[in-house]
Design a protein around this motif. Structure first.
Motif, PDB file in Angstrom:
ATOM      1  N   PHE A  25      -4.747 -12.735  12.252  1.00 36.53           N
ATOM      2  CA  PHE A  25      -4.347 -11.336  12.074  1.00 36.53           C
ATOM      3  C   PHE A  25      -5.495 -10.521  11.486  1.00 36.53           C
ATOM      4  CE2 PHE A  25      -2.774  -7.775   9.631  1.00 36.53           C
ATOM      5  CZ  PHE A  25      -2.098  -7.091  10.626  1.00 36.53           C
ATOM      6  N   HIS A  26      -6.199 -11.117  10.537  1.00 37.89           N
ATOM      7  CA  HIS A  26      -7.320 -10.406   9.919  1.00 37.89           C
ATOM      8  C   HIS A  26      -8.401 -10.101  10.973  1.00 37.89           C
ATOM      9  CE1 HIS A  26      -9.553  -8.965   6.487  1.00 37.89           C
ATOM     10  NE2 HIS A  26     -10.617  -9.582   6.946  1.00 37.89           N
ATOM     11  N   VAL A  38       2.012  -5.308  11.156  1.00 35.41           N
ATOM     12  CA  VAL A  38       2.359  -6.579  10.490  1.00 35.41           C
ATOM     13  C   VAL A  38       3.857  -6.830  10.607  1.00 35.41           C
ATOM     14  CG1 VAL A  38       2.448  -7.799   8.280  1.00 35.41           C
ATOM     15  CG2 VAL A  38       0.476  -6.435   8.823  1.00 35.41           C
ATOM     16  N   LEU A  48       6.227 -10.967   3.888  1.00 31.27           N
ATOM     17  CA  LEU A  48       6.956 -11.250   5.132  1.00 31.27           C
ATOM     18  C   LEU A  48       7.061 -12.753   5.391  1.00 31.27           C
ATOM     19  CD1 LEU A  48       5.586  -8.459   7.451  1.00 31.27           C
ATOM     20  CD2 LEU A  48       7.956  -8.803   6.821  1.00 31.27           C
ATOM     21  N   GLN A 105      -3.012   3.436   7.427  1.00 27.37           N
ATOM     22  CA  GLN A 105      -2.378   2.364   6.643  1.00 27.37           C
ATOM     23  C   GLN A 105      -0.950   2.105   7.146  1.00 27.37           C
ATOM     24  OE1 GLN A 105      -2.956   1.938   2.373  1.00 27.37           O
ATOM     25  NE2 GLN A 105      -0.755   2.164   2.080  1.00 27.37           N
ATOM     26  N   PHE A 149      -0.961   0.030  10.387  1.00 28.88           N
ATOM     27  CA  PHE A 149      -1.216  -1.414  10.258  1.00 28.88           C
ATOM     28  C   PHE A 149      -0.070  -2.143   9.564  1.00 28.88           C
ATOM     29  CE2 PHE A 149      -5.559  -0.338  11.472  1.00 28.88           C
ATOM     30  CZ  PHE A 149      -5.817  -1.377  12.343  1.00 28.88           C
ATOM     31  N   ILE A 150       0.593  -1.470   8.644  1.00 28.89           N
ATOM     32  CA  ILE A 150       1.772  -2.100   8.019  1.00 28.89           C
ATOM     33  C   ILE A 150       2.870  -2.273   9.074  1.00 28.89           C
ATOM     34  CG2 ILE A 150       3.639  -1.716   6.361  1.00 28.89           C
ATOM     35  CD1 ILE A 150       1.510  -0.506   4.495  1.00 28.89           C
ATOM     36  N   ARG A 160      10.438 -14.806   5.935  1.00 27.60           N
ATOM     37  CA  ARG A 160      10.656 -15.626   7.137  1.00 27.60           C
ATOM     38  C   ARG A 160      11.058 -17.048   6.749  1.00 27.60           C
ATOM     39  NH1 ARG A 160       5.763 -13.710   9.496  1.00 27.60           N
ATOM     40  NH2 ARG A 160       6.211 -11.910  10.776  1.00 27.60           N
ATOM     41  N   ARG A 165      -2.889 -16.245   9.304  1.00 23.86           N
ATOM     42  CA  ARG A 165      -3.320 -15.013   8.627  1.00 23.86           C
ATOM     43  C   ARG A 165      -4.735 -14.609   9.048  1.00 23.86           C
ATOM     44  NH1 ARG A 165      -1.945 -13.362   2.747  1.00 23.86           N
ATOM     45  NH2 ARG A 165      -0.568 -15.140   2.838  1.00 23.86           N
ATOM     46  N   TYR A 173      -7.259  -7.180  12.866  1.00 20.09           N
ATOM     47  CA  TYR A 173      -7.421  -5.998  12.004  1.00 20.09           C
ATOM     48  C   TYR A 173      -8.868  -5.505  12.039  1.00 20.09           C
ATOM     49  CZ  TYR A 173      -8.240  -3.653   7.504  1.00 20.09           C
ATOM     50  OH  TYR A 173      -8.653  -2.780   6.526  1.00 20.09           O
ATOM     51  N   ARG A 209      -9.262  -1.814   0.621  1.00 23.92           N
ATOM     52  CA  ARG A 209      -7.946  -1.514   0.040  1.00 23.92           C
ATOM     53  C   ARG A 209      -6.843  -1.839   1.044  1.00 23.92           C
ATOM     54  NH1 ARG A 209      -9.159   3.486  -1.278  1.00 23.92           N
ATOM     55  NH2 ARG A 209      -7.829   4.557   0.222  1.00 23.92           N
ATOM     56  N   LEU A 210      -7.073  -1.444   2.281  1.00 17.49           N
ATOM     57  CA  LEU A 210      -6.065  -1.682   3.324  1.00 17.49           C
ATOM     58  C   LEU A 210      -5.921  -3.182   3.610  1.00 17.49           C
ATOM     59  CD1 LEU A 210      -4.057  -0.681   5.380  1.00 17.49           C
ATOM     60  CD2 LEU A 210      -5.918  -0.158   6.943  1.00 17.49           C
ATOM     61  N   ALA A 211      -7.045  -3.889   3.607  1.00 15.26           N
ATOM     62  CA  ALA A 211      -6.989  -5.341   3.837  1.00 15.26           C
ATOM     63  C   ALA A 211      -6.149  -6.016   2.754  1.00 15.26           C
ATOM     64  CB  ALA A 211      -8.394  -5.927   3.870  1.00 15.26           C
ATOM     65  N   ARG A 271      -3.778  -4.585   0.958  1.00 13.38           N
ATOM     66  CA  ARG A 271      -2.379  -4.147   1.138  1.00 13.38           C
ATOM     67  C   ARG A 271      -1.704  -4.966   2.240  1.00 13.38           C
ATOM     68  NH1 ARG A 271       2.152  -2.921   1.508  1.00 13.38           N
ATOM     69  NH2 ARG A 271       3.177  -0.893   1.559  1.00 13.38           N
ATOM     70  N   LEU A 272      -2.451  -5.207   3.315  1.00 13.69           N
ATOM     71  CA  LEU A 272      -1.902  -5.976   4.441  1.00 13.69           C
ATOM     72  C   LEU A 272      -1.706  -7.439   4.059  1.00 13.69           C
ATOM     73  CD1 LEU A 272      -3.937  -4.463   7.410  1.00 13.69           C
ATOM     74  CD2 LEU A 272      -1.560  -4.014   6.804  1.00 13.69           C
ATOM     75  N   ASP A 273      -2.613  -7.928   3.234  1.00 15.34           N
ATOM     76  CA  ASP A 273      -2.502  -9.300   2.758  1.00 15.34           C
ATOM     77  C   ASP A 273      -1.209  -9.464   1.953  1.00 15.34           C
ATOM     78  OD1 ASP A 273      -4.038 -11.623   3.041  1.00 15.34           O
ATOM     79  OD2 ASP A 273      -4.429 -11.625   0.883  1.00 15.34           O
ATOM     80  N   GLU A 292       1.443  -7.572   2.172  1.00 15.47           N
ATOM     81  CA  GLU A 292       2.562  -7.412   3.109  1.00 15.47           C
ATOM     82  C   GLU A 292       2.807  -8.716   3.880  1.00 15.47           C
ATOM     83  OE1 GLU A 292       4.074  -4.462   3.035  1.00 15.47           O
ATOM     84  OE2 GLU A 292       5.595  -5.045   4.495  1.00 15.47           O
ATOM     85  N   TRP A 293       1.715  -9.344   4.263  1.00 20.71           N
ATOM     86  CA  TRP A 293       1.797 -10.594   5.027  1.00 20.71           C
ATOM     87  C   TRP A 293       2.495 -11.680   4.193  1.00 20.71           C
ATOM     88  CZ3 TRP A 293       0.129 -11.787  10.011  1.00 20.71           C
ATOM     89  CH2 TRP A 293       0.140 -13.144  10.343  1.00 20.71           C
ATOM     90  N   THR A 294       2.082 -11.794   2.921  1.00 22.06           N
ATOM     91  CA  THR A 294       2.668 -12.802   2.019  1.00 22.06           C
ATOM     92  C   THR A 294       4.162 -12.559   1.855  1.00 22.06           C
ATOM     93  OG1 THR A 294       0.566 -12.857   0.843  1.00 22.06           O
ATOM     94  CG2 THR A 294       2.440 -13.838  -0.281  1.00 22.06           C
TER      95      THR A 294
END
Lengths: 179, 151
Positions: free
Chosen positions: A22-23, A58, B76, A51, A54-55, B80, A19, A26, B64-66, B68-70, B72-74
């Protein structure tokens, strides 16, 4: 922590579930992607489109194969998401960027109006360029690549890239002269 | 005429690239006023720089985006892990069977190297060895597939 790692190395680590890698990617690309989006969509939609990009990154990270450069893969997603944005709105990029699309909610003073107008005019001129002209300008101004790096990335000679760049600037000049 | 034109274009390509490099290396530094054809491009380069290098995203949006991505990552990662667990080669029973088969193969190999006892007939011993070897080889193949798939 990942300062020396290449984009491709970070992407590989991220694909394996790291993770933090990835950060780091980003952080490395947020401003560049944001400014790319900003050059192509109305101001009030820039954050939403960024947004979504980036989604999408991911979600499709597993599909990145190390055969190409990471930024080539990323910018393909950027362009696809921008195209999707305009498809959803049912408008072409060229007709969508109008002065009233600036997103400014406050009553603008004269200088702001002039600045916003200039920005929209330039955005429209850029948007009207062929894709390869836009790309060379974005790689130089947004990504900060040198002409030599752009040549290497595109598999072209340095002279060809400089020539392409001059023609791109000339094309903007022509469009602005026609306004 | 065409050769002269090409030469002029190439020179302009080089001058514009050099002017752009100088400007981008230090945008705040006043650059010498361009002359001739180059002057036409100078304003465009400056305007493009100002337009394409704005302040960038706000800190609030970035955060905010970080987040949201966090999230999304969790999400996914959980999907998986679930998919991985549902694969046949990841089931515990398959791992157990592969482990047993490897043990059988090892025992078979060891027993084949030992001197044959006189109390057992040769055909029984050979039958045991062949049977054990077949089971062991199949088991070893499954074990290899399991190990490779998990990587």
């Amino acid at each position: 922590m990942f300062l020396d790692a290449s984009d491709e190395q970070l992407a590989r680590k991220a694909q394996l579930g790291d993770r933090d890698a990835f950060h780091a990617l980003y952080q490395r690309y947020l401003h560049r992607v944001y400014n790319r989006v900003r050059s192509k969509v109305p101001q009030q939609d820039v954050e939403d489109v960024t947004q979504e990009i980036f989604i999408a990154v991911v979600r499709s990270l597993d599909s990145f194969e190390q055969r190409s450069r990471f930024n080539t893969w990323l910018y393909t997603i950027v362009n696809r998401q921008i195209a999707d944005f305009y498809r959803r709105r049912g408008r072409s990029p060229r007709s969508a960027i109008e002065l009233d699309d600036d997103g400014s909610k406050e009553i603008p003073v004269a200088a702001d109006v002039e600045g916003a107008e200039q920005r929209v005019v330039l955005q429209r001129a850029l948007q009207q360029l062929p894709e390869h002209y836009q790309e060379i300008i974005l790689l130089r101004f947004v990504d900060g690549l040198t002409f030599a790096e752009i040549a290497e990335q595109r598999g072209q000679s340095l002279e060809a890239v400089k020539s392409l760049y001059r023609r791109a600037i000339q094309a903007i000049r022509d469009r602005l002269d026609g306004v | 005429m065409s050769i002269i034109h090409d030469h002029d274009d190439r020179q302009l390509d080089e001058e514009l690239a050099a002017m752009t490099d100088a400007f981008l290396n230090n945008p705040n530094l006043a650059t010498p006023t361009a002359t001739g054809d180059l002057r036409r491009y100078d304003d465009i380069v400056r305007d493009l720089y100002a337009f394409l290098n704005d302040d960038g995203p706000s800190a609030a949006f970035e955060q905010r985006l970080a987040q949201r991505l966090d999230h999304e990552w969790t999400l996914l990662a959980a999907q998986r892990a679930e998919r991985r667990a549902s694969k046949w080669w990841n089931r515990p029973i398959v791992s157990l069977a592969a482990g047993v088969a490897i043990v059988v193969l090892a025992l078979t190999l060891v027993s084949s190297l030992l001197p044959r006892g006189s109390s057992m007939s040769g055909s029984i011993v050979e039958g045991f060895l062949v049977g054990g070897a077949v089971i062991g080889v199949v088991g070893a193949l499954i074990a290899i597939i399991v190990i490779l798939r998990r990587r």
